[in-house]
Every structure is written in C-alpha cells, then in structure tokens.
Design a protein around this motif. Structure first.
Motif, PDB file in Angstrom:
ATOM      1  N   GLY A  45      87.826 -63.219  -5.936  1.00 58.14           N
ATOM      2  CA  GLY A  45      86.760 -63.444  -7.045  1.00 58.14           C
ATOM      3  C   GLY A  45      87.291 -64.514  -8.104  1.00 58.14           C
ATOM      4  O   GLY A  45      86.333 -64.793  -9.209  1.00 58.14           O
ATOM      5  N   LYS A  46      88.379 -65.351  -7.698  1.00 60.21           N
ATOM      6  CA  LYS A  46      88.422 -66.437  -8.735  1.00 60.21           C
ATOM      7  C   LYS A  46      87.624 -67.536  -8.908  1.00 60.21           C
ATOM      8  O   LYS A  46      87.144 -68.107  -9.838  1.00 60.21           O
ATOM      9  CB  LYS A  46      89.803 -67.230  -8.037  1.00 60.21           C
ATOM     10  CG  LYS A  46      90.217 -68.528  -8.631  1.00 60.21           C
ATOM     11  CD  LYS A  46      91.654 -69.020  -8.074  1.00 60.21           C
ATOM     12  CE  LYS A  46      91.585 -69.944  -6.892  1.00 60.21           C
ATOM     13  NZ  LYS A  46      91.137 -71.028  -7.216  1.00 60.21           N
ATOM     14  N   GLY A  47      87.024 -67.787  -7.922  1.00 59.68           N
ATOM     15  CA  GLY A  47      85.729 -68.983  -7.973  1.00 59.68           C
ATOM     16  C   GLY A  47      84.659 -68.462  -8.581  1.00 59.68           C
ATOM     17  O   GLY A  47      84.169 -69.355  -9.518  1.00 59.68           O
ATOM     18  N   ASN A  50      86.270 -68.667 -12.438  1.00 59.27           N
ATOM     19  CA  ASN A  50      86.508 -70.153 -12.789  1.00 59.27           C
ATOM     20  C   ASN A  50      85.108 -70.701 -13.082  1.00 59.27           C
ATOM     21  O   ASN A  50      85.006 -71.540 -13.948  1.00 59.27           O
ATOM     22  CB  ASN A  50      87.341 -70.737 -11.773  1.00 59.27           C
ATOM     23  CG  ASN A  50      88.756 -70.471 -11.736  1.00 59.27           C
ATOM     24  OD1 ASN A  50      89.095 -69.447 -12.684  1.00 59.27           O
ATOM     25  ND2 ASN A  50      89.576 -71.092 -10.823  1.00 59.27           N
ATOM     26  N   ASN A  51      84.273 -70.507 -12.251  1.00 60.65           N
ATOM     27  CA  ASN A  51      82.839 -71.056 -12.451  1.00 60.65           C
ATOM     28  C   ASN A  51      82.361 -70.661 -13.987  1.00 60.65           C
ATOM     29  O   ASN A  51      81.922 -71.920 -14.471  1.00 60.65           O
ATOM     30  CB  ASN A  51      81.993 -70.672 -11.397  1.00 60.65           C
ATOM     31  CG  ASN A  51      80.579 -71.223 -11.496  1.00 60.65           C
ATOM     32  OD1 ASN A  51      80.274 -72.415 -12.043  1.00 60.65           O
ATOM     33  ND2 ASN A  51      79.498 -70.746 -10.843  1.00 60.65           N
ATOM     34  N   ARG A  77      78.853 -69.067  -7.817  1.00 58.71           N
ATOM     35  CA  ARG A  77      79.971 -69.990  -7.500  1.00 58.71           C
ATOM     36  C   ARG A  77      79.705 -71.521  -7.570  1.00 58.71           C
ATOM     37  O   ARG A  77      80.442 -72.421  -7.318  1.00 58.71           O
ATOM     38  CB  ARG A  77      80.366 -69.600  -6.259  1.00 58.71           C
ATOM     39  CG  ARG A  77      81.289 -68.488  -5.841  1.00 58.71           C
ATOM     40  CD  ARG A  77      81.609 -68.176  -4.421  1.00 58.71           C
ATOM     41  NE  ARG A  77      82.106 -66.880  -4.368  1.00 58.71           N
ATOM     42  CZ  ARG A  77      83.534 -66.696  -4.509  1.00 58.71           C
ATOM     43  NH1 ARG A  77      84.327 -67.928  -4.846  1.00 58.71           N
ATOM     44  NH2 ARG A  77      83.967 -65.534  -4.373  1.00 58.71           N
ATOM     45  N   GLU A  78      78.474 -71.842  -8.188  1.00 59.41           N
ATOM     46  CA  GLU A  78      78.135 -73.268  -8.162  1.00 59.41           C
ATOM     47  C   GLU A  78      77.762 -73.637  -9.500  1.00 59.41           C
ATOM     48  O   GLU A  78      76.889 -72.794 -10.066  1.00 59.41           O
ATOM     49  CB  GLU A  78      76.983 -73.343  -7.188  1.00 59.41           C
ATOM     50  CG  GLU A  78      77.665 -73.149  -5.753  1.00 59.41           C
ATOM     51  CD  GLU A  78      76.334 -73.452  -4.680  1.00 59.41           C
ATOM     52  OE1 GLU A  78      76.788 -73.952  -3.758  1.00 59.41           O
ATOM     53  OE2 GLU A  78      75.203 -72.956  -5.037  1.00 59.41           O
ATOM     54  N   GLN A  79      77.990 -74.961  -9.540  1.00 55.50           N
ATOM     55  CA  GLN A  79      77.323 -75.691 -10.803  1.00 55.50           C
ATOM     56  C   GLN A  79      76.859 -77.051 -10.571  1.00 55.50           C
ATOM     57  O   GLN A  79      77.457 -77.754  -9.807  1.00 55.50           O
ATOM     58  CB  GLN A  79      78.286 -75.300 -12.181  1.00 55.50           C
ATOM     59  CG  GLN A  79      79.732 -76.136 -11.981  1.00 55.50           C
ATOM     60  CD  GLN A  79      80.579 -75.990 -13.139  1.00 55.50           C
ATOM     61  OE1 GLN A  79      81.055 -76.957 -13.568  1.00 55.50           O
ATOM     62  NE2 GLN A  79      80.954 -74.555 -13.750  1.00 55.50           N
ATOM     63  N   LEU A  80      76.078 -77.455 -11.462  1.00 49.25           N
ATOM     64  CA  LEU A  80      75.517 -78.721 -11.275  1.00 49.25           C
ATOM     65  C   LEU A  80      76.110 -79.555 -12.119  1.00 49.25           C
ATOM     66  O   LEU A  80      76.316 -79.271 -13.274  1.00 49.25           O
ATOM     67  CB  LEU A  80      74.037 -78.808 -11.518  1.00 49.25           C
ATOM     68  CG  LEU A  80      72.987 -80.192 -11.443  1.00 49.25           C
ATOM     69  CD1 LEU A  80      72.937 -80.358 -10.002  1.00 49.25           C
ATOM     70  CD2 LEU A  80      71.655 -79.913 -11.831  1.00 49.25           C
ATOM     71  N   VAL A  81      76.542 -80.711 -11.556  1.00 48.37           N
ATOM     72  CA  VAL A  81      77.252 -81.773 -12.570  1.00 48.37           C
ATOM     73  C   VAL A  81      76.832 -83.199 -12.241  1.00 48.37           C
ATOM     74  O   VAL A  81      76.248 -83.729 -11.375  1.00 48.37           O
ATOM     75  CB  VAL A  81      78.933 -81.534 -12.238  1.00 48.37           C
ATOM     76  CG1 VAL A  81      79.393 -80.191 -12.581  1.00 48.37           C
ATOM     77  CG2 VAL A  81      79.380 -81.988 -10.644  1.00 48.37           C
ATOM     78  N   LYS A  82      77.287 -83.903 -13.057  1.00 45.90           N
ATOM     79  CA  LYS A  82      76.908 -85.221 -12.991  1.00 45.90           C
ATOM     80  C   LYS A  82      78.079 -86.131 -12.092  1.00 45.90           C
ATOM     81  O   LYS A  82      79.106 -85.721 -12.154  1.00 45.90           O
ATOM     82  CB  LYS A  82      77.034 -86.123 -14.279  1.00 45.90           C
ATOM     83  CG  LYS A  82      76.038 -85.587 -15.398  1.00 45.90           C
ATOM     84  CD  LYS A  82      76.298 -86.376 -16.748  1.00 45.90           C
ATOM     85  CE  LYS A  82      75.127 -85.563 -17.726  1.00 45.90           C
ATOM     86  NZ  LYS A  82      75.567 -85.907 -19.045  1.00 45.90           N
ATOM     87  N   SER A 198      90.083 -73.981 -16.312  1.00 46.21           N
ATOM     88  CA  SER A 198      89.916 -72.456 -16.075  1.00 46.21           C
ATOM     89  C   SER A 198      91.513 -71.955 -15.861  1.00 46.21           C
ATOM     90  O   SER A 198      92.292 -72.934 -15.875  1.00 46.21           O
ATOM     91  CB  SER A 198      89.401 -72.334 -14.484  1.00 46.21           C
ATOM     92  OG  SER A 198      90.224 -72.814 -13.380  1.00 46.21           O
ATOM     93  N   PRO A 199      91.864 -70.386 -15.603  1.00 45.49           N
ATOM     94  CA  PRO A 199      93.221 -70.260 -15.413  1.00 45.49           C
ATOM     95  C   PRO A 199      94.051 -71.001 -14.451  1.00 45.49           C
ATOM     96  O   PRO A 199      95.046 -70.847 -14.299  1.00 45.49           O
ATOM     97  CB  PRO A 199      93.011 -68.725 -15.292  1.00 45.49           C
ATOM     98  CG  PRO A 199      91.882 -68.291 -16.087  1.00 45.49           C
ATOM     99  CD  PRO A 199      90.701 -69.442 -15.477  1.00 45.49           C
ATOM    100  N   ASP A 200      93.362 -71.582 -13.477  1.00 44.96           N
ATOM    101  CA  ASP A 200      94.083 -72.340 -12.306  1.00 44.96           C
ATOM    102  C   ASP A 200      94.787 -73.570 -12.964  1.00 44.96           C
ATOM    103  O   ASP A 200      95.816 -73.916 -12.396  1.00 44.96           O
ATOM    104  CB  ASP A 200      92.921 -72.926 -11.563  1.00 44.96           C
ATOM    105  CG  ASP A 200      92.726 -72.101 -10.320  1.00 44.96           C
ATOM    106  OD1 ASP A 200      93.228 -70.820 -10.188  1.00 44.96           O
ATOM    107  OD2 ASP A 200      92.076 -72.663  -9.318  1.00 44.96           O
ATOM    108  N   GLY A 201      94.128 -74.324 -14.068  1.00 40.15           N
ATOM    109  CA  GLY A 201      95.004 -75.433 -14.647  1.00 40.15           C
ATOM    110  C   GLY A 201      95.210 -75.324 -15.955  1.00 40.15           C
ATOM    111  O   GLY A 201      95.416 -76.297 -16.527  1.00 40.15           O
ATOM    112  N   CYS A 202      95.453 -74.024 -16.214  1.00 38.21           N
ATOM    113  CA  CYS A 202      96.077 -73.986 -18.048  1.00 38.21           C
ATOM    114  C   CYS A 202      97.238 -72.767 -17.748  1.00 38.21           C
ATOM    115  O   CYS A 202      97.179 -71.876 -16.872  1.00 38.21           O
ATOM    116  CB  CYS A 202      95.135 -72.990 -18.556  1.00 38.21           C
ATOM    117  SG  CYS A 202      93.506 -73.956 -18.925  1.00 38.21           S
TER     118      CYS A 202
END
Ligand code: TMP
Ligand code: ASP
Length: 259
Positions: A45-47, A50-51, A77-82, A198-202
C-alpha cells in the motif's frame, strides 16, 4: 497493465509518457529499497499512500508559492506531472542529527542541530550517491550558481513550512530529501521542485515517543512499515481514494497475512 510508453523506471516509481507534450505520468510502486538497493522489499500500500501524501504536500507548497512539477493526481497510484530535466543533486535538509550524518560525524541520533543543515549528494547509483560540496557542483557543472541559490532558498522555505505542518500533527521533521528539475521555456529554464515528498524520503518521528514513522522502519528491520505510513497519512487527514474503507482494506490485507 498499461500500454503507455515507459520513459524511466526508478526504485520506487515509474515514469510514463503523459497525455500531452511536456507531461509525464508518475506511477508509485510498493517496492522499497535501501542502502543503494542492496536491501529490497515491498511495503504493502506504500505507493497509494505516497501518491496521496506527496499530492497533499506539493499542493500546500504550491499555495505558498513553491513551484513544482505536480499537476494533478490521476488515480490511486498515478499523478500527472510536468516533464523536467532532473538536476543530478539530492538535497538533504536536516533539523535533527540522524542517519548518515550521525554515522559520519559521530553525533548521537536525535541531537537537535543548532540550525538547519543542507547537504548535497551527487545522484549516481553506481557511485552510491556520494556527498558533495557546492564547489563540486559548480566545478562539474551539475547546476549553476544561480540554480543553486534558487534550490537552497526553496529547500529552506519548504523545510520551514513542512516542519510546521508536521509539528501540528505531533510529528518531528528530522530530515528529508528533495529533488529539483529544470522546466524549459524555449531557451530558458527555471528550477522547480520535482520527484515526491513522502515517508520514503523523510525521517518523521512521533513528537512524544520518538517512534519512527518512515522508511527507517524498513531500513532497520523494525517492522510495521505499512502501519507507519498509514499513520502519517491519517494524521495529515488523508485516506487513499475511496475514503477510510481503502485503509480498512489495507488493514484486512495485513490481518490475512497474519501481521
Ligand atoms: P541519510 O541520513 O541516509 O543520508 O538520509 C537523509 C534523508 O534523506 C532521510 O530522510 C532519507 C532521505 N534519503 C532518500 O530519500 N534517498 C536516499 O537515497 C538517501 C540516502 C536518503
Ligand atoms: N532509496 C535508496 C536506495 O535504495 C536509499 C534509501 O532510501 O535508503 O538505495
């Protein structure tokens, strides 16, 4: 799964071609790695979390004038980004000694730093993302001095905002990692925030108990990583799409696995 063209696969995310030129779709995986991918696993459920957490934080940062690649979340699980050109520098912002800083300099984990510390690592997996000085960044042309000024000023503003946001929900923001990218407009480019927060990088510690609510649970084999990520999302007032039932689903999944 998807038949879209895959642009890049990283350790925790996949980038696909977006619906319009200059856009990408950022897909959040459950895969977790640590120590330059020496340790591999998944956090159920991480993805999804984090999303949602990254959407929330990037949106709040946008409200205070921090430009980012985030356009909108598309689904669980997805986001639109530049599309940006990633600056090959990981920016580490530290408020409290922990992790590699504690190891490198022999400072006990949990020691508050007299002021916020910015560190830079050169993004190169084959070298293990080594720590570098601003002089190396200038010397090898990884970013210009103007870009580094924008990056450091934004990192400090992001830290001030996020430290307050997390303090408000009983969480100490110990440290975190940011990535920036160049957004091109003809011959010109400007620096914007990219990647995810997200908690992955904090490092996020409960203010009262110092319990770790981040990827250190995985790195250090503490267990309970999915629950910790859920707790951060819960305190931020977020639930995966579909509302609390989604969180309940994660709970029942966990129970089924007997954890
Ligand atoms: P460190 O203490 O291991 O250098 O990590 C500092 C912070 O940066 C911590 O919150 C985790 C984050 N981080 C990443 O997001 N990716 C990485 O590859 C590393 C090394 C750290
Ligand atoms: N994600 C990084 C890796 O796999 C490091 C980390 O977050 O600890 O190497």
């Amino acid at each position: 799964m998807s038949r879209r063209r895959q642009i890049y696969e990283g350790k925790a995310k996949i980038l696909y071609e977006g619906p319009e030129p200059g856009t990408l779709i950022q897909y959040f995986k459950d895969d977790a790695t640590a120590f330059n991918a020496e340790k591999k696993g998944t956090i159920s459920g991480k993805g999804v979390i984090n999303n949602r957490v990254s959407e929330h934080i990037f949106t709040l940062l946008g409200n205070i004038g921090i430009p980012s690649h985030f356009i909108r979340r598309l689904n669980m699980r997805e986001q639109l980004v530049k599309q940006v050109e990633i600056v090959p520098i990981e920016v580490i912002v530290r408020n409290v000694a922990a992790g590699s800083l504690s190891k490198r300099l022999g400072i006990e984990e949990g020691t508050p730093l007299p002021h916020t510390l910015l560190e830079y690592c050169y993004k190169d997996d084959s070298l293990g993302d080594p720590l570098v000085a601003e002089e190396h960044i200038a010397c090898f042309g990884w970013a210009t001095q103007d870009e580094m000024q924008d990056i450091s000023a934004m990192a400090i503003r992001i830290n001030d905002f996020m430290a307050g946001l997390f303090a408000g929900i009983g969480i100490k923001l110990v440290d975190f990692k940011l990535e920036f990218g160049r957004l091109f407009d003809g011959d010109f480019s400007r620096i914007i925030l990219a990647d995810e927060i997200s908690p992955d990088g904090c490092r996020l510690w409960d203010m009262e108990t110092n319990e770790k609510l981040d990827k250190d649970r995985f790195r250090r084999d503490l267990g309970g990583e999915a629950e910790a990520y859920q707790e951060v999302a819960r305190r931020l007032g977020l639930f995966p799409e579909g509302g609390p039932s989604e969180v309940h689903d994660l709970d029942s999944e966990r129970k089924k696995r007997g954890k």
